[in-house]
Write a protein that holds these residues in place. Structure first.
Motif, PDB file in Angstrom:
ATOM      1  N   ARG A  33       0.735  -1.492   0.004  1.00 56.39           N
ATOM      2  CA  ARG A  33       0.161   0.055  -0.137  1.00 56.39           C
ATOM      3  C   ARG A  33       0.943   1.243   0.147  1.00 56.39           C
ATOM      4  O   ARG A  33       0.236   2.404  -0.101  1.00 56.39           O
ATOM      5  CB  ARG A  33      -0.968   0.001   1.266  1.00 56.39           C
ATOM      6  CG  ARG A  33      -1.938  -1.184   1.231  1.00 56.39           C
ATOM      7  CD  ARG A  33      -3.163  -0.864   0.212  1.00 56.39           C
ATOM      8  NE  ARG A  33      -4.145  -1.806   0.126  1.00 56.39           N
ATOM      9  CZ  ARG A  33      -3.967  -3.066  -0.397  1.00 56.39           C
ATOM     10  NH1 ARG A  33      -2.954  -3.496  -1.268  1.00 56.39           N
ATOM     11  NH2 ARG A  33      -4.994  -3.922  -0.297  1.00 56.39           N
ATOM     12  N   THR A  34       2.260   1.147  -0.288  1.00 59.22           N
ATOM     13  CA  THR A  34       3.132   2.289   0.176  1.00 59.22           C
ATOM     14  C   THR A  34       2.938   3.268  -1.313  1.00 59.22           C
ATOM     15  O   THR A  34       2.862   4.574  -1.191  1.00 59.22           O
ATOM     16  CB  THR A  34       4.476   2.166   0.020  1.00 59.22           C
ATOM     17  OG1 THR A  34       4.799   1.170  -1.015  1.00 59.22           O
ATOM     18  CG2 THR A  34       4.896   1.320   1.190  1.00 59.22           C
ATOM     19  N   THR A  37      -0.739   5.238  -0.242  1.00 59.42           N
ATOM     20  CA  THR A  37      -0.922   6.284   1.136  1.00 59.42           C
ATOM     21  C   THR A  37       0.363   7.309   0.853  1.00 59.42           C
ATOM     22  O   THR A  37       0.060   8.330   1.501  1.00 59.42           O
ATOM     23  CB  THR A  37      -0.610   5.539   2.310  1.00 59.42           C
ATOM     24  OG1 THR A  37       0.405   4.725   2.541  1.00 59.42           O
ATOM     25  CG2 THR A  37      -2.132   4.760   2.585  1.00 59.42           C
ATOM     26  N   SER A  38       1.173   6.976   0.143  1.00 57.40           N
ATOM     27  CA  SER A  38       2.302   7.957  -0.107  1.00 57.40           C
ATOM     28  C   SER A  38       1.740   8.951  -0.747  1.00 57.40           C
ATOM     29  O   SER A  38       2.179  10.558  -0.498  1.00 57.40           O
ATOM     30  CB  SER A  38       3.479   7.260  -0.755  1.00 57.40           C
ATOM     31  OG  SER A  38       3.547   6.939  -1.891  1.00 57.40           O
ATOM     32  N   GLY A  40      -1.190  10.347  -0.931  1.00 59.05           N
ATOM     33  CA  GLY A  40      -2.274  11.053  -0.220  1.00 59.05           C
ATOM     34  C   GLY A  40      -1.649  12.003   0.738  1.00 59.05           C
ATOM     35  O   GLY A  40      -2.208  12.854   0.821  1.00 59.05           O
ATOM     36  N   THR A  61      -6.275   9.415  -6.982  1.00 58.82           N
ATOM     37  CA  THR A  61      -7.008   8.812  -5.437  1.00 58.82           C
ATOM     38  C   THR A  61      -7.785   7.795  -6.046  1.00 58.82           C
ATOM     39  O   THR A  61      -8.076   6.700  -5.126  1.00 58.82           O
ATOM     40  CB  THR A  61      -7.558   9.537  -4.840  1.00 58.82           C
ATOM     41  OG1 THR A  61      -8.696  10.408  -5.303  1.00 58.82           O
ATOM     42  CG2 THR A  61      -6.488  10.872  -4.309  1.00 58.82           C
ATOM     43  N   THR A 156       1.234   0.759   5.154  1.00 61.15           N
ATOM     44  CA  THR A 156       0.072   1.640   5.031  1.00 61.15           C
ATOM     45  C   THR A 156       0.486   2.916   5.996  1.00 61.15           C
ATOM     46  O   THR A 156       0.389   4.284   5.570  1.00 61.15           O
ATOM     47  CB  THR A 156      -1.246   1.095   5.205  1.00 61.15           C
ATOM     48  OG1 THR A 156      -1.598   0.107   4.567  1.00 61.15           O
ATOM     49  CG2 THR A 156      -2.254   2.079   5.036  1.00 61.15           C
ATOM     50  N   THR A 157       0.773   2.655   7.231  1.00 61.33           N
ATOM     51  CA  THR A 157       1.017   3.742   8.064  1.00 61.33           C
ATOM     52  C   THR A 157       2.257   4.433   7.911  1.00 61.33           C
ATOM     53  O   THR A 157       1.985   5.901   8.019  1.00 61.33           O
ATOM     54  CB  THR A 157       0.897   3.082   9.588  1.00 61.33           C
ATOM     55  OG1 THR A 157      -0.489   2.514   9.699  1.00 61.33           O
ATOM     56  CG2 THR A 157       0.754   4.406  10.551  1.00 61.33           C
ATOM     57  N   ALA A 160       2.223   6.852   4.800  1.00 64.07           N
ATOM     58  CA  ALA A 160       1.365   8.065   5.285  1.00 64.07           C
ATOM     59  C   ALA A 160       2.297   9.254   6.141  1.00 64.07           C
ATOM     60  O   ALA A 160       2.140  10.184   5.904  1.00 64.07           O
ATOM     61  CB  ALA A 160       0.200   7.572   5.613  1.00 64.07           C
ATOM     62  N   PHE A 237     -11.444   6.417   5.504  1.00 59.72           N
ATOM     63  CA  PHE A 237     -10.153   7.093   5.124  1.00 59.72           C
ATOM     64  C   PHE A 237     -10.331   8.333   4.198  1.00 59.72           C
ATOM     65  O   PHE A 237      -9.519   9.442   4.122  1.00 59.72           O
ATOM     66  CB  PHE A 237      -9.175   6.164   4.372  1.00 59.72           C
ATOM     67  CG  PHE A 237      -8.860   4.941   5.056  1.00 59.72           C
ATOM     68  CD1 PHE A 237      -8.124   5.331   6.429  1.00 59.72           C
ATOM     69  CD2 PHE A 237      -9.056   3.715   4.898  1.00 59.72           C
ATOM     70  CE1 PHE A 237      -7.581   4.233   7.224  1.00 59.72           C
ATOM     71  CE2 PHE A 237      -8.513   2.808   5.796  1.00 59.72           C
ATOM     72  CZ  PHE A 237      -7.939   2.914   6.882  1.00 59.72           C
ATOM     73  N   SER A 262      -5.834   4.090  11.297  1.00 60.56           N
ATOM     74  CA  SER A 262      -4.974   3.409  10.298  1.00 60.56           C
ATOM     75  C   SER A 262      -4.026   2.560  11.147  1.00 60.56           C
ATOM     76  O   SER A 262      -3.819   1.306  11.062  1.00 60.56           O
ATOM     77  CB  SER A 262      -4.526   4.157   9.431  1.00 60.56           C
ATOM     78  OG  SER A 262      -3.378   3.516   8.477  1.00 60.56           O
TER      79      SER A 262
END
Length: 403
Positions: A33-34, A37-38, A40, A61, A156-157, A160, A237, A262
């Protein structure tokens, strides 16, 4: 033979090979997921740097949902042609190239095309990791699913939260955005020994297609569960920070609240896939209760209890790793798992992508949060009903054979 009596056989995995496979699952999960979320985290910088509009940013998005659905649907067919381990390696390499190159371009349209490449690794891994867990660890599906879903939550975290600080160390948002290519590239390494041992599949060997699963009640039930819980997560989200800000919470604080929601996916993903299948219905009800308490709080005291509601919402999102665990538990073979994974996730992500859009339409049309919050309750009701049904201990394979 009944579903409960069935036993799944799989190739024996040596201890050293098993350890390498676990590392491969973890590193792949970390990179899944990098690419999402990067973006965003630096979306305003992308709009400014590429001189584009908010409409194009909105398209950017939406790309993950399109890519996850489209590539997810064809992934089992591609895996049947080249082998699942080879396909994972190819997808991760394509993803690394896309992540690195899109950060260097100045054309917004080229950025969008390269973003599709950047999302390839996550889209293919979404579908293939459940089947590879089924293939290599048929007796440890929950534990191994926990490995990559926990890593996914971590990735993911951190993507972000760290894209901007990493960019500040280099040349700005481009450096921060492109740095995540390293994760995808490193994830390739532990898969290489499996590629060397993999036997190229026979093209004339019959394989189950995702399309054939339209005749399986369990496949549809699990798809509905995955779609409903994913819709709930996507709406949060996409809109929860704005909801909080509209009620008087500062933008930065609202962002940290969503980040906390998240981040709770990390401990939840470590625990829930390991819960025995016989307790899954109790888990669904418990997670649903967390969502319900959060929704009541958001409606009654959105500011004073905001951190509590975000914690409860984050725990409720544990339905995601639970749904992924069920994919392996509702199929007998790794081939069926791959087909089921493609069916569930391709349809599920398409449905989930409409959630934030409908949430925004309702808010824009009414100027009130009442109908959007009602949409959350509807999604929760569907999650509870379909989740309860998806916990029925039977197999897709048996339903197809019965026809």
């Amino acid at each position: 033979m009944t579903c409960a009596e069935a036993e799944q056989t799989a190739p024996q995995v040596h201890r050293s090979s098993a350890a390498l496979l676990i590392v491969a699952l973890a590193l792949t999960g970390l990179s899944m997921r990098t690419a999402v979320t990067s973006v965003g985290a630096v979306l305003d910088d992308i709009e400014s740097g590429l001189h584009t509009s908010s409409g194009i940013a909105g398209l950017l998005t939406t790309l993950p949902v399109i890519c996850f659905a489209g590539l997810g649907w064809v992934a089992p067919r591609l895996a049947a042609s080249v082998g699942p381990h080879r396909l994972i390696v190819i997808a991760l390499l394509v993803s690394a190239a896309g992540l690195a190159s899109r950060a260097a371009v100045s054309s917004v349209w080229l950025f969008l095309v390269l973003s599709l490449l950047a999302l390839t690794g996550g889209a293919v891994a979404n579908v293939l990791l459940p089947s590879l867990v089924k293939l290599h660890f048929p007796d440890r599906i929950g534990a191994m699913t926990a490995v990559y879903t926990t890593a996914l939550a971590v990735g993911t975290t951190i993507a972000a939260g760290l894209t901007v600080p990493i960019g500040d160390l280099g040349s700005g948002w481009r450096f921060g955005l492109g740095s995540w290519a390293l994760f995808a590239a490193v994830a390739v390494l532990p898969w290489l020994p499996t590629v060397a041992r993999e036997v190229r599949p026979r093209l004339d060997q019959p394989r189950l297609s995702a399309r054939a699963l339209v005749h399986s009640r369990t496949a549809w039930t699990l798809t509905a569960f995955f779609a409903a819980q994913s819709t709930t997560a996507y709406m949060a989200f996409g809109w929860m920070a704005r909801f909080m800000h509209a009620h008087g919470v500062g933008e930065s604080t609202a962002g940290w609240m969503v980040a906390l929601m998240s981040a709770l996916g990390i401990p939840v993903s470590m625990v829930l896939p390991n819960v025995p299948a016989r307790h899954h219905r109790a888990v669904v009800l418990s997670l649903g209760a967390c969502f319900a308490a959060a929704y009541v709080g958001l409606g009654a005291a959105p500011v004073s209890g905001a951190w509590v509601w975000m914690v409860l919402y984050g725990i409720g999102n544990g339905m995601f790793p639970l749904a992924l665990t069920m994919i392996g538990l509702r199929s007998r073979t790794s081939d069926t798992t791959a087909a089921l994974s493609a069916f569930v996730q391709a349809i599920g992500y398409i449905v989930a992508g409409t959630g934030p859009l409908l949430f925004g339409v309702l808010y824009g049309a009414t100027g009130s949060w009442t109908l959007p919050l009602t949409l959350l309750w509807i999604s929760l009701g569907l999650s509870l009903i379909t989740g309860w049904l998806a916990c029925t201990p039977c197999f897709v394979d048996d339903e197809l054979r019965a026809r």
